[in-house]
Design a protein around this motif. Sequence first.
Motif, PDB file in Angstrom:
ATOM      1  N   TYR A 183      32.239 -17.299 -97.434  1.00 51.14           N
ATOM      2  CA  TYR A 183      31.616 -16.420 -96.448  1.00 51.14           C
ATOM      3  C   TYR A 183      30.846 -17.235 -95.413  1.00 51.14           C
ATOM      4  O   TYR A 183      30.921 -16.971 -94.201  1.00 51.14           O
ATOM      5  N   SER A 184      30.079 -18.209 -95.890  1.00 58.01           N
ATOM      6  CA  SER A 184      29.254 -19.015 -94.994  1.00 58.01           C
ATOM      7  C   SER A 184      30.114 -19.781 -93.983  1.00 58.01           C
ATOM      8  O   SER A 184      29.826 -19.786 -92.781  1.00 58.01           O
ATOM      9  N   VAL A 185      31.176 -20.414 -94.473  1.00 65.76           N
ATOM     10  CA  VAL A 185      32.037 -21.193 -93.589  1.00 65.76           C
ATOM     11  C   VAL A 185      32.725 -20.296 -92.566  1.00 65.76           C
ATOM     12  O   VAL A 185      32.762 -20.603 -91.362  1.00 65.76           O
ATOM     13  N   LEU A 186      33.263 -19.172 -93.018  1.00 67.45           N
ATOM     14  CA  LEU A 186      33.982 -18.276 -92.106  1.00 67.45           C
ATOM     15  C   LEU A 186      33.064 -17.679 -91.045  1.00 67.45           C
ATOM     16  O   LEU A 186      33.431 -17.597 -89.866  1.00 67.45           O
ATOM     17  N   LEU A 187      31.855 -17.276 -91.453  1.00 66.92           N
ATOM     18  CA  LEU A 187      30.931 -16.686 -90.483  1.00 66.92           C
ATOM     19  C   LEU A 187      30.479 -17.718 -89.452  1.00 66.92           C
ATOM     20  O   LEU A 187      30.340 -17.403 -88.259  1.00 66.92           O
ATOM     21  N   LYS A 188      30.237 -18.937 -89.912  1.00 67.75           N
ATOM     22  CA  LYS A 188      29.816 -19.974 -88.971  1.00 67.75           C
ATOM     23  C   LYS A 188      30.939 -20.336 -87.993  1.00 67.75           C
ATOM     24  O   LYS A 188      30.682 -20.616 -86.815  1.00 67.75           O
ATOM     25  N   GLN A 189      32.163 -20.330 -88.498  1.00 71.26           N
ATOM     26  CA  GLN A 189      33.278 -20.580 -87.592  1.00 71.26           C
ATOM     27  C   GLN A 189      33.483 -19.420 -86.631  1.00 71.26           C
ATOM     28  O   GLN A 189      33.773 -19.620 -85.442  1.00 71.26           O
TER      29      GLN A 189
END
Length: 307
Positions: A183-189
């Motif tokens: 979730y963290s990686v996708l939202l930051k991207q």
Amino acid sequence: MASGWLRVSALMQRYRSPLLISTCSGLFGLNLVQHLVPDQTFCSLYQAWSKGEPVQLSQKLEALFQQDYGVVSPQKFSPFASFGFHPVGAGLPLLPSGVRVGIPANFNSSEEDTTGITDRTIFINGRAVDWSSATGSALRHALLLSEHAQKFALAREVARLDGYLPVMSAAVAPVCVGGVWVYSVLLKQLFRLHSGPVVFRAAVNALSLCLGAVSYLLCSDAVGQFVDYSSDRRAAAVSPHYANGGVEFYDKILSRNRTLRSLMGQKGEEMYAPNGNLFPANLLQLKHVPYTARRDGIRAMISQEKA
């Protein structure tokens, strides 16, 4: 202080993959520890004791456990005397330690001999249950199971462990921990925050943690329902007698819970519904599949077999 936090953050960013793998693996192993070494963990916790000595199974219960429960390797399953009123179990058939299934003392009881129920003192709200009273008699009747109901209860526990369903339950937490990172990686991207302000990245991390927590609650409920329903279906499929025993088993649980609701007063009303089901743990978590739904599922199986 800030520089120390930045160094820790940099190290976590650098070694995030090994940290994630080790955290998820450790959590998975921790959830499975009672199944990996059941004798040293599970049996020590659930073993029934009397006068300072571990209780031994009666010949009746030893013979009951030798019945056909629809497993491929019955030699991997061994019983022991447990406390409580329903069978419990832990272990994995694939491992050398095998599977241990605890059988409670009330399975010794019958209509003619209620030993295992009335010779035990149960305290509710600080008072011992009077087995000669109306509520005590209702509770005794709810705890008294026929042989078919006892076989179903054991077959249900054996089916859960023989199908390696505890492995599925143990995997929920580590998968959701990994999901927080995803979730963290996708939202930051999505919002292009990898090089953005620290405040925004912290907010995204907090949101990812919330999403992970909600995912855990929903997934644990879904897996729990799958485990309960599949165990019931497999146990009821052993024979028509087991299926009828399953209906009786859940009827008796509902009757017991209604009686406990009456005996426990306000606390009982908060824990048990008027029909005997358990109330949900919270708005997001069912915690337990309704006993009425499990009973009705077995009744549907019986109806299909007769059709």
